[in-house]
Design a protein around this motif. Structure first.
Motif, short mmCIF file in Angstrom:
data_model
loop_
_atom_site.label_atom_id
_atom_site.label_comp_id
_atom_site.label_asym_id
_atom_site.label_seq_id
_atom_site.Cartn_x
_atom_site.Cartn_y
_atom_site.Cartn_z
N ALA A 113 -46.14 -53.29 1.57
CA ALA A 113 -45.77 -51.88 1.73
C ALA A 113 -47.03 -51.05 1.96
N TRP A 114 -46.96 -50.14 2.93
CA TRP A 114 -48.03 -49.18 3.19
C TRP A 114 -47.53 -47.81 2.73
N VAL A 115 -48.26 -47.24 1.82
CA VAL A 115 -47.89 -45.95 1.23
C VAL A 115 -48.85 -44.89 1.76
N VAL A 116 -48.29 -43.82 2.35
CA VAL A 116 -49.08 -42.74 2.90
C VAL A 116 -48.42 -41.42 2.55
N GLU A 117 -49.20 -40.39 2.42
CA GLU A 117 -48.65 -39.08 2.08
C GLU A 117 -47.73 -38.60 3.21
N GLY A 118 -46.56 -38.08 2.84
CA GLY A 118 -45.59 -37.63 3.83
C GLY A 118 -44.48 -36.84 3.18
N ASP A 119 -43.28 -36.98 3.79
CA ASP A 119 -42.12 -36.21 3.34
C ASP A 119 -41.00 -37.07 2.78
N GLY A 120 -41.26 -38.35 2.49
CA GLY A 120 -40.25 -39.19 1.86
C GLY A 120 -39.52 -40.14 2.77
N GLU A 121 -40.05 -40.42 3.96
CA GLU A 121 -39.42 -41.36 4.89
C GLU A 121 -39.72 -42.79 4.45
N VAL A 122 -38.70 -43.67 4.50
CA VAL A 122 -38.84 -45.07 4.10
C VAL A 122 -38.31 -45.94 5.23
N MET A 123 -39.14 -46.87 5.70
CA MET A 123 -38.75 -47.81 6.76
C MET A 123 -39.01 -49.23 6.24
N VAL A 124 -38.00 -50.09 6.43
CA VAL A 124 -38.08 -51.48 5.98
C VAL A 124 -37.77 -52.38 7.17
N ASN A 125 -38.77 -53.15 7.60
CA ASN A 125 -38.61 -54.03 8.77
C ASN A 125 -38.11 -53.26 9.99
N GLY A 126 -38.60 -52.07 10.16
CA GLY A 126 -38.20 -51.24 11.30
C GLY A 126 -36.85 -50.58 11.16
N LYS A 127 -36.21 -50.70 10.01
CA LYS A 127 -34.91 -50.09 9.77
C LYS A 127 -35.02 -49.05 8.67
N SER A 128 -34.04 -48.19 8.62
CA SER A 128 -34.01 -47.23 7.52
C SER A 128 -33.63 -47.93 6.23
N LEU A 129 -33.81 -47.22 5.12
CA LEU A 129 -33.54 -47.83 3.82
C LEU A 129 -32.07 -48.20 3.69
N SER A 130 -31.16 -47.36 4.18
CA SER A 130 -29.73 -47.65 4.06
C SER A 130 -29.31 -48.80 4.95
N GLN A 131 -29.99 -48.98 6.08
CA GLN A 131 -29.66 -50.11 6.97
C GLN A 131 -30.22 -51.43 6.45
N ALA A 132 -31.37 -51.38 5.80
CA ALA A 132 -31.98 -52.61 5.31
C ALA A 132 -31.28 -53.13 4.07
N PHE A 133 -30.82 -52.23 3.20
CA PHE A 133 -30.16 -52.64 1.96
C PHE A 133 -28.80 -51.95 1.88
N GLY A 134 -27.76 -52.74 1.87
CA GLY A 134 -26.41 -52.20 1.82
C GLY A 134 -26.00 -51.72 0.43
N ARG A 135 -26.51 -52.34 -0.60
CA ARG A 135 -26.15 -51.96 -1.96
C ARG A 135 -27.01 -50.80 -2.44
N ILE A 136 -26.39 -49.88 -3.17
CA ILE A 136 -27.11 -48.73 -3.71
C ILE A 136 -28.15 -49.19 -4.74
N HIS A 137 -27.80 -50.22 -5.50
CA HIS A 137 -28.73 -50.73 -6.52
C HIS A 137 -30.01 -51.24 -5.87
N ASP A 138 -29.91 -51.93 -4.73
CA ASP A 138 -31.10 -52.43 -4.05
C ASP A 138 -31.92 -51.28 -3.47
N TYR A 152 -44.46 -39.05 -0.41
CA TYR A 152 -45.04 -40.22 0.25
C TYR A 152 -44.04 -40.84 1.22
N ASN A 153 -44.59 -41.37 2.30
CA ASN A 153 -43.82 -42.17 3.25
C ASN A 153 -44.16 -43.64 3.03
N ILE A 154 -43.19 -44.51 3.29
CA ILE A 154 -43.35 -45.95 3.04
C ILE A 154 -42.92 -46.71 4.27
N TRP A 155 -43.79 -47.65 4.72
CA TRP A 155 -43.44 -48.63 5.74
C TRP A 155 -43.62 -50.01 5.11
#
Length: 305
Positions: free
Chosen positions: A194-219, A236-239
């Motif tokens: 994970a690369w953590v950089v100052e931002g507005d809260g955007e999260v990308m996982v394997n080029g997908k959004s957080l909701s697309q990468a993990f279907g379960r709310i717990h994950d 912070y933004n996370i890639w």
């Protein structure tokens, strides 16, 4: 009198007294089994030692002498191990009076394990026996480094591993020119970067959004849990790149990766992240299913306990 003369001729070289032997004492058993007083004990000198052989042709004493081995434990079951232990114990007795370090301040040394010791040994040695050597080595390691004798250092070097893991210094993670902090995390067979950089809260996982990468709310919550417990979701933004295992393992591996990257930006958050369980890796693995059971430990319903 003939019997007396025969007995007298038989015992005369061994007796000082010449008084007659009673008939009762003649049948008290063999002479080497009967107690004798000091006055009747034999006084015969040993024959002269012939080092060059005798007239009868027997070999000389030097030729018949047994060679004494150099090792005191040559005739033991494990002479190599015993010699090593005796050598270390002799060094400990010799330098026992040298100043030692305070408890817990001795240099950290990675000694050879029992399996590694057996690779260099020609004798089968049990773990309990090898622990006796380790106990002496720990005591020798506490001798002050400035006063460490050379022979002790050489003896200890034999039992050290080729590579000491305690000598490795962890390289500090720094923020790069783009303002990113890199964090690593693992869980079961999953790994995440994970690369953590100052931002507005955007999260990308394997080029997908957080909701697309993990279907379960717990994950999803597990992936950004370090940001939630520190109230840094909007800062912070996370890639991230995740691979291996299932979605739950990937999300928990990302938890550790995000926490490590976040601590590079703000080291003071480590106590909070530790209490939340974000910086401690869960080393548990999936337990395999056993034969005759529904799962790893679950028994069928028809089995009575």
């Amino acid at each position: 009198m003939k019997g007396y003369e025969s007995l007298h001729s038989f015992y005369s070289p061994l007796r000082i007294s010449t008084r007659p032997i009673s008939r009762r004492r003649c049948f008290q058993g063999p002479r080497h089994t009967r107690p004798f007083s000091s006055s009747t004990r034999a006084a015969i000198a040993a024959p002269e030692i012939q080092f060059d052989g005798d007239a009868s042709g027997r070999a000389s004493l030097l030729q018949r002498a047994r060679i004494v081995p150099a090792s005191p434990s040559y005739f033991t079951a494990k002479p190599e191990f015993t010699d090593s232990l005796l050598n270390l114990q002799a060094l400990l007795r010799k330098y026992e009076a040298l100043p030692v370090l305070a408890p817990g301040h001795a240099p950290r040394v990675a000694w050879k394990t029992h399996a590694q010791f057996m690779l260099t040994s020609t004798e089968p040695v049990r773990v309990a026996r090898y622990s006796r050597i380790l106990k002496v080595l720990h005591r020798l390691n506490y001798i002050h480094p400035s006063l460490m004798p050379e022979e002790v250092a050489e003896a200890m070097q034999v039992y050290k591993r080729d590579v000491n893991p305690y000598d490795k210094v962890k390289q500090p993670v720094i923020i790069d020119q783009s303002g990113r902090a890199r964090g690593l995390g693992r869980r079961k067979t999953s790994s995440a970067v994970a690369w953590v950089v100052e931002g507005d809260g955007e999260v990308m996982v394997n080029g997908k959004s957080l909701s697309q990468a993990f279907g379960r709310i717990h994950d999803r919550e597990s992936a950004i849990w370090p940001l939630k417990v520190t109230d840094r979701v909007d800062r912070y933004n996370i890639w991230a790149l995740v691979k291996g295992g299932g979605t739950t393992g990937q999300a928990e591996a990302m938890t550790l990766a995000v926490a490590n990257g976040l601590m590079v930006h703000e080291p003071d958050l480590k106590p909070t992240l530790r209490r939340a369980g974000c910086v401690t890796r869960d080393a548990r693995m999936v337990e395999r299913k056993k034969h005759g059971k529904l799962k790893a430990r679950k028994m069928p319903a028809w089995v009575k306990r």
